[in-house]
Design an enzyme around this catalytic site. Structure first.
Site, PDB file in Angstrom:
ATOM      1  N   PHE A 114       0.681  -1.310  -0.081  1.00 52.10           N
ATOM      2  CA  PHE A 114      -0.092  -0.088  -0.010  1.00 52.10           C
ATOM      3  C   PHE A 114       0.876   1.384   0.200  1.00 52.10           C
ATOM      4  O   PHE A 114       2.208   1.238   0.161  1.00 52.10           O
ATOM      5  CB  PHE A 114      -1.020   0.072   1.185  1.00 52.10           C
ATOM      6  CG  PHE A 114      -0.284   0.225   2.506  1.00 52.10           C
ATOM      7  CD1 PHE A 114       0.326  -1.003   3.433  1.00 52.10           C
ATOM      8  CD2 PHE A 114      -0.305   1.344   3.159  1.00 52.10           C
ATOM      9  CE1 PHE A 114       0.573  -0.893   4.575  1.00 52.10           C
ATOM     10  CE2 PHE A 114       0.491   1.580   4.514  1.00 52.10           C
ATOM     11  CZ  PHE A 114       0.688   0.463   5.210  1.00 52.10           C
TER      12      PHE A 114
ATOM     13  N   ALA B 183       9.947  -2.393   2.317  1.00 56.20           N
ATOM     14  CA  ALA B 183       8.611  -2.442   1.685  1.00 56.20           C
ATOM     15  C   ALA B 183       7.444  -1.966   2.325  1.00 56.20           C
ATOM     16  O   ALA B 183       7.000  -2.265   3.610  1.00 56.20           O
ATOM     17  CB  ALA B 183       8.249  -3.723   1.028  1.00 56.20           C
ATOM     18  N   LYS B 184       6.510  -1.339   1.683  1.00 56.50           N
ATOM     19  CA  LYS B 184       5.012  -0.876   2.433  1.00 56.50           C
ATOM     20  C   LYS B 184       3.975  -1.930   2.507  1.00 56.50           C
ATOM     21  O   LYS B 184       3.295  -2.013   1.533  1.00 56.50           O
ATOM     22  CB  LYS B 184       4.737   0.489   1.754  1.00 56.50           C
ATOM     23  CG  LYS B 184       4.143   1.551   3.119  1.00 56.50           C
ATOM     24  CD  LYS B 184       4.056   2.827   2.589  1.00 56.50           C
ATOM     25  CE  LYS B 184       3.209   3.607   3.650  1.00 56.50           C
ATOM     26  NZ  LYS B 184       3.949   3.948   4.909  1.00 56.50           N
ATOM     27  N   CYS B 185       4.094  -2.832   3.283  1.00 57.57           N
ATOM     28  CA  CYS B 185       3.478  -4.013   3.107  1.00 57.57           C
ATOM     29  C   CYS B 185       2.591  -4.330   4.204  1.00 57.57           C
ATOM     30  O   CYS B 185       3.080  -4.072   5.482  1.00 57.57           O
ATOM     31  CB  CYS B 185       4.149  -5.329   2.600  1.00 57.57           C
ATOM     32  SG  CYS B 185       5.394  -5.882   3.830  1.00 57.57           S
TER      33      CYS B 185
END
Ligand SMILES: *Cc1c(COP(=O)(O)O)cnc(C)c1O
Length: 370
Positions: free
Chosen positions: A84, A208-210
């Site tokens: 996201f 990571a934007k997870c």
């Protein structure tokens, strides 16, 4: 993952049968809070792998916001293949609307996609999606001081398949949420808890934007709250010594000699766009900013000696938040005065003024919507 780079995708506009009544919308916009109210529309774009193994984005729509149908075997529900972004649209001084550095979000989204074995989305399509939504929901900007429209682009693996491999179908969506001032009266200094849990290990998904990173941070964040603190701060996973970041914000340490330190981007912290913007603004002021490891012991010692005078956290949601108190297993210490610091306040004011079109945008960070 290989994708055809379709930059020319046309958005189909779906009619909205029942937008929020104006009086209810006005009530929400007078007191929007954060993340609990949503606008009327959303963007959806589909990705599927073709028979030749090359996938492509198709069927872009801007339509009514609402539940989406997922097969119970959809890969995202089992193996958390999800990423996201978070960015804000701001009402400008002259009444227009603008995004802040959306191309940086688009680029980061693709770096997250790469780490999670998901297809990349052409940056132009990411930005166009966000613009489509802001235009459709232009009546959803809060009137309150410090208000903005928070935008949440995200991608999920939708293929119904329980084997462990990258999915062959995905959905990209963008939703919007009117947001008030994160803190009602200015920015009080927060108290933070040094967790024994870690957020990200070398080689993991910390950069990571997870969603998975956030799932793992919920217990430590709850622990911080239960102990009477506002936020959790994570130490590095290898040595349990170096300061990394908060659950969703990067950190800056401000020294009495005018230098700043922020932890380096070594793969275990999220490369924040606010972090990067602050770095540029501070350097332009002639301040020395070093990306350097900084330990909990240094933080405690330098706070006690007066060498360190301020610490602040930064991220899109709250912009800049002063850190006043730090507490961990080895006890508690106060940073500087324990309240908001001077440089913290000045850098925040400069950044906010650029975001809202009240100060010159020398960097081309502000992307206006017509
Ligand atoms: C999003 C995020 C940040 C802040 O990034 P910005 O681009 O400044 O909003 C910091 N840390 C984590 C873990 C994040 O997910």
């Amino acid at each position: 993952m290989a994708s055809t780079a379709d930059q020319t995708l046309r958005f189909t506009s779906l009619p909205h049968p029942a937008p929020t009544p104006a009086d209810l919308r006005a009530q929400i916009l007078a007191n929007p809070g954060f993340g609990t109210n949503f606008s009327d529309h959303m963007v959806v774009i589909e990705w599927d792998e073709g028979p030749n193994g090359v996938g492509g984005w198709h069927d872009a729509t801007i339509g009514p916001r609402g539940p989406i149908a997922l097969d119970p075997a959809a890969a995202v529900l089992h193996y958390a293949q999800e990423i996201f972004e978070g960015l804000k649209a701001y009402r400008q001084q002259d009444g227009g609307l603008a995004l802040f550095r959306p191309e940086a979000n688009a680029a980061r989204f693709n770096r997250s996609a790469e780490r999670l074995a998901m297809p990349e989305l052409p940056e132009a399509l990411f930005i166009e999606s966000v613009k489509q939504l802001v235009r459709a929901d232009r009546d959803w900007f809060p009137d309150v001081e410090g208000g903005s429209l928070y935008l949440r682009p995200f991608m999920i693996a939708t293929e119904a398949f329980l084997g462990v491999r990258p999915a062959k179908s995905y959905k990209f969506l963008v939703i919007a949420s009117p947001a008030g001032n994160y803190f009602k009266s200015g920015a009080p200094a927060v108290s933070i808890w040094v967790s024994e849990y870690t957020r990200a290990a070398p080689g993991g998904t910390g950069a990571a934007k997870c969603g998975g990173n956030y799932a793992a941070s919920l217990v430590p964040q709850a622990e911080a709250l239960a102990r009477g603190h506002d936020q959790v701060v994570f130490l590095d996973a290898a040595e349990r010594k170096w300061i990394e970041e908060l659950g969703g914000m990067n950190l800056y340490f401000v020294f009495a000699d005018g230098t700043l330190i922020t932890p380096p981007l070594t793969g275990t912290i999220l490369p924040g766009i606010t972090r990067d913007s602050i770095m540029q603004l501070a350097r332009e002021e002639g301040l020395e900013v070093r990306e350097e490891r900084y330990s909990l012991d240094q933080w405690r010692g330098d706070s006690a000696s007066g060498k360190l005078i301020e610490t602040f956290a930064c991220g899109t949601a709250a912009v800049v938040t002063p850190v006043g108190k730090v507490c961990g297993r080895d006890g508690e210490f106060t940073v500087g005065s324990g309240g908001p610091g001077q440089l913290t306040g000045r850098l925040k004011a400069r950044l906010v003024a650029i975001q809202r079109g009240q100060a010159a945008d020398a960097h081309g960070w502000v992307v206006r919507l017509d």
